[in-house]
Design an enzyme around this catalytic site. Structure first.
Site, PDB file in Angstrom:
ATOM      1  N   GLU A  31      58.338  18.481  28.298  1.00 45.33           N
ATOM      2  CA  GLU A  31      57.353  17.413  28.134  1.00 45.33           C
ATOM      3  C   GLU A  31      56.750  17.083  29.494  1.00 45.33           C
ATOM      4  OE1 GLU A  31      57.020  12.838  26.324  1.00 45.33           O
ATOM      5  OE2 GLU A  31      58.930  13.913  26.291  1.00 45.33           O
ATOM      6  N   ASN A  76      56.897  11.637  23.510  1.00 47.18           N
ATOM      7  CA  ASN A  76      56.104  10.407  23.499  1.00 47.18           C
ATOM      8  C   ASN A  76      54.752  10.596  24.175  1.00 47.18           C
ATOM      9  OD1 ASN A  76      58.291   9.196  22.270  1.00 47.18           O
ATOM     10  ND2 ASN A  76      58.993   8.139  24.107  1.00 47.18           N
ATOM     11  N   ASN A 176      54.668  12.902  16.925  1.00 47.69           N
ATOM     12  CA  ASN A 176      56.001  12.700  17.505  1.00 47.69           C
ATOM     13  C   ASN A 176      56.472  11.270  17.271  1.00 47.69           C
ATOM     14  OD1 ASN A 176      58.256  13.356  19.588  1.00 47.69           O
ATOM     15  ND2 ASN A 176      57.345  11.460  20.351  1.00 47.69           N
ATOM     16  N   GLU A 177      57.639  11.118  16.644  1.00 42.84           N
ATOM     17  CA  GLU A 177      58.312   9.815  16.496  1.00 42.84           C
ATOM     18  C   GLU A 177      57.346   8.701  16.107  1.00 42.84           C
ATOM     19  OE1 GLU A 177      60.739   9.030  19.955  1.00 42.84           O
ATOM     20  OE2 GLU A 177      61.989  10.786  19.621  1.00 42.84           O
ATOM     21  N   TYR A 248      69.995  11.350  20.224  1.00 37.80           N
ATOM     22  CA  TYR A 248      70.670  11.478  21.512  1.00 37.80           C
ATOM     23  C   TYR A 248      72.011  10.771  21.430  1.00 37.80           C
ATOM     24  CZ  TYR A 248      66.124  13.048  23.153  1.00 37.80           C
ATOM     25  OH  TYR A 248      64.948  13.750  23.308  1.00 37.80           O
ATOM     26  N   GLU A 296      64.735  17.457  18.886  1.00 37.99           N
ATOM     27  CA  GLU A 296      65.204  16.727  20.076  1.00 37.99           C
ATOM     28  C   GLU A 296      66.669  16.390  19.865  1.00 37.99           C
ATOM     29  OE1 GLU A 296      63.084  13.470  21.866  1.00 37.99           O
ATOM     30  OE2 GLU A 296      61.132  14.233  21.184  1.00 37.99           O
ATOM     31  N   GLN A 353      65.929  18.003  27.454  1.00 37.84           N
ATOM     32  CA  GLN A 353      64.860  18.980  27.643  1.00 37.84           C
ATOM     33  C   GLN A 353      65.394  20.184  28.425  1.00 37.84           C
ATOM     34  OE1 GLN A 353      61.107  17.266  28.839  1.00 37.84           O
ATOM     35  NE2 GLN A 353      61.344  15.517  27.475  1.00 37.84           N
TER      36      GLN A 353
END
Length: 503
Positions: A31, A76, A176-177, A248, A296, A353
């Site tokens: 990212e 993000n 994304n999200e 996460y 992710e 990442q």
């Protein structure tokens, strides 16, 4: 006084199959965040930089991991990103405020440069589109730019930028999200579902060969989970091929036994999303099955306090630079077991990442590159975990922790590579004090013997690697052996292991 060892049993059989493993389960993520791009993969002033500015020392480690697909450009960041800013002559590209991470983006790396890097790294690109501040038009134009051969405005624009041949990106994330209140342009499930459906429809008209990932919940902790998946898939089911999962894992309480059990949390998350997908399949009377893209996942909590103090509006500041411990690596090994155990439905996954930002690979600007502790389970599983995932029958002693009950001390995944005629057992011993002896029935693999037993172990759960010193690294002195149709696995206390067997 603790016993010296505990015992577990397994049965592994060629016919106990989960699925052929999609290699994209070992994907990663880059990212425009922190030093992932600038100072990570791209640093023109570095002595190891090639003619395009990419660090060759970083490239070599990425190639070592055999990463099959990398998600880009966010995250993000993508939700307020104008892709046009990152193409064309570099001297004409605008410098922008990057709102997601409150930094400055100079756009010296964009779509074409990343495609060039991916080609050098031997990996495919999972492209994400902006469904926060933009939508259908920007998405179809970007797809035309990257995938259409020529003869149209955006394909010819690409050619004028020096890229005659299309990039042919085949995997695309629809935002994304989008359920996150932190997301620029965040949406309700109905709002996202409608926009994603119409965007997907247009994109499939431009290039019917692409695969699309519908945006799932930002994590299983979201109050809207799993209703978000049910509502959004009700809209996107016709055009989507996958739904995304993000999660996460943390150890803020410094409770190692509880932390090592967090792969059970991932397991429950996956099962819940599968059941939600299949509910919508039944509701729609569809013959199509939606698979999962866990695009992710990682351990992430070490850098949070420092990140909260970061001054805004810098170019490529050191953000999310978690320094990983040995215990983090052990959990990462178990998270990889979990993905493999669900490889019938999890077809893609991205460790988030790849470089510097919550990453297995770290660099110093102008200096060294090194392997974090989590590099090793990722490396061995990616390289040797190719083939057919098997479903072992496991009998293990268990423990309870703060958040979990009946946690098996033995956590394992098994892969049979038919092409190499090789059996690979990946195994974690979660016990912090005792060696785990595993008797594994492998009678269907007649004549197989241990050719390698790699062990990742350390007496200090908090041990880390630095540019100057590698404190956590695997060795191949594992003590496992075969006797007739039985593999006798010896797993040291709190360790991650890979046992390879052939005739």
């Amino acid at each position: 006084m603790a016993k010296e060892f505990i015992n577990a049993k397994m049965i592994v059989d060629k016919d106990f199959k989960v699925s052929e493993i999609d290699p994209r389960i070992y994907g990663s993520f880059i990212e425009h965040l922190g030093r992932a791009v600038y100072g990570g993969i791209f640093e023109p002033e570095h002595p190891e930089a090639d003619e395009s500015g990419f660090r060759q020392d970083v490239l070599e480690l990425v190639k070592e991991l055999q990463v099959p697909i990398v998600r880009y450009p966010g995250g993000n960041m993508v939700s307020a990103y104008n892709w046009e800013d990152g193409v064309g002559p570099k001297e004409d590209r605008p410098t922008r405020l990057e709102l997601a991470w409150r930094t400055i983006e100079n756009n010296q790396v964009g779509t074409n440069e990343f495609a060039e890097w991916a080609n050098k790294a031997g990996t495919d690109v999972m492209m994400a589109i902006n469904l926060g501040t933009r939508g259908i038009d920007a998405a179809r134009n970007l797809l035309e730019y990257t995938n259409h051969p020529g003869g149209t405005y955006y394909s010819d624009l690409r050619r004028s930028h020096g890229y005659e041949q299309p990039h042919n990106f085949k995997t695309w994330c629809l935002g994304n999200e989008m359920d996150g209140p932190w997301q620029v342009g965040g949406k309700t499930a109905e709002e996202y579902g409608r926009l994603a459906y119409e965007t997907a429809k247009a994109m499939k008209l431009v290039d019917p060969s692409i695969e699309l990932v519908s945006c799932g919940s930002s994590s299983s902790d979201m109050p809207t989970f799993p209703q978000w998946e049910a509502t959004t898939l009700d809209h996107t089911y016709e055009f989507a091929d996958y739904v995304s999962l993000h999660q996460y894992y943390t150890n803020y309480e410094d409770d190692t036994p509880n932390f090592l059990a967090r792969s059970m949390e991932m397991d429950h998350f996956i099962k819940t999303v599968i059941s939600t997908c299949d509910y919508i399949k039944a509701k729609k009377r569809s013959k199509k099955t939606i698979n999962l893209s866990f695009d992710e996942w990682n351990v992430w909590f070490h850098s949070t306090a420092d990140d909260n103090k970061m001054e805004p509006w810098q170019i490529a500041p050191p953000q999310l630079e978690d320094v990983y411990t040995f215990e983090d690596a052990v959990l990462v090994g178990s998270l990889l077991h979990t993905l493999l155990k669900h490889s019938d439905r999890v077809k893609m996954a991205c460790m988030a990442q790849l470089v510097n930002v919550i990453a297995p690979i770290m660099t110093d600007n102008g200096g060294k590159v090194w392997k974090q502790t989590i590099f090793y389970p990722y490396y061995y599983t990616s390289v040797y975990g190719r083939g057919i995932a098997l479903d072992p029958v496991v009998e293990s002693p268990k423990y309870d922790s703060k958040d979990f009950t009946d946690v098996p001390y033995l956590d394992t995944s098994v892969v049979y590579n038919e092409e190499k005629d090789e059996l690979v057992v990946f195994a974690t011993n979660r016990h912090m004090e005792n060696t785990l002896k595993v008797d594994c029935d492998i009678r269907s693999f007649e004549g197989f013997r241990v050719i390698e037993h790699v062990v990742l172990e350390n007496d200090d759960p908090k041990a880390v690697n630095t540019a100057e010193q590698t404190n956590v690294a695997p060795h191949n002195k594992g003590e496992s052996h075969t006797d007739g149709g039985t593999l006798h696995g010896i797993l040291p206390k709190m360790s991650w292991n890979m046992i390879r067997l052939r005739k």
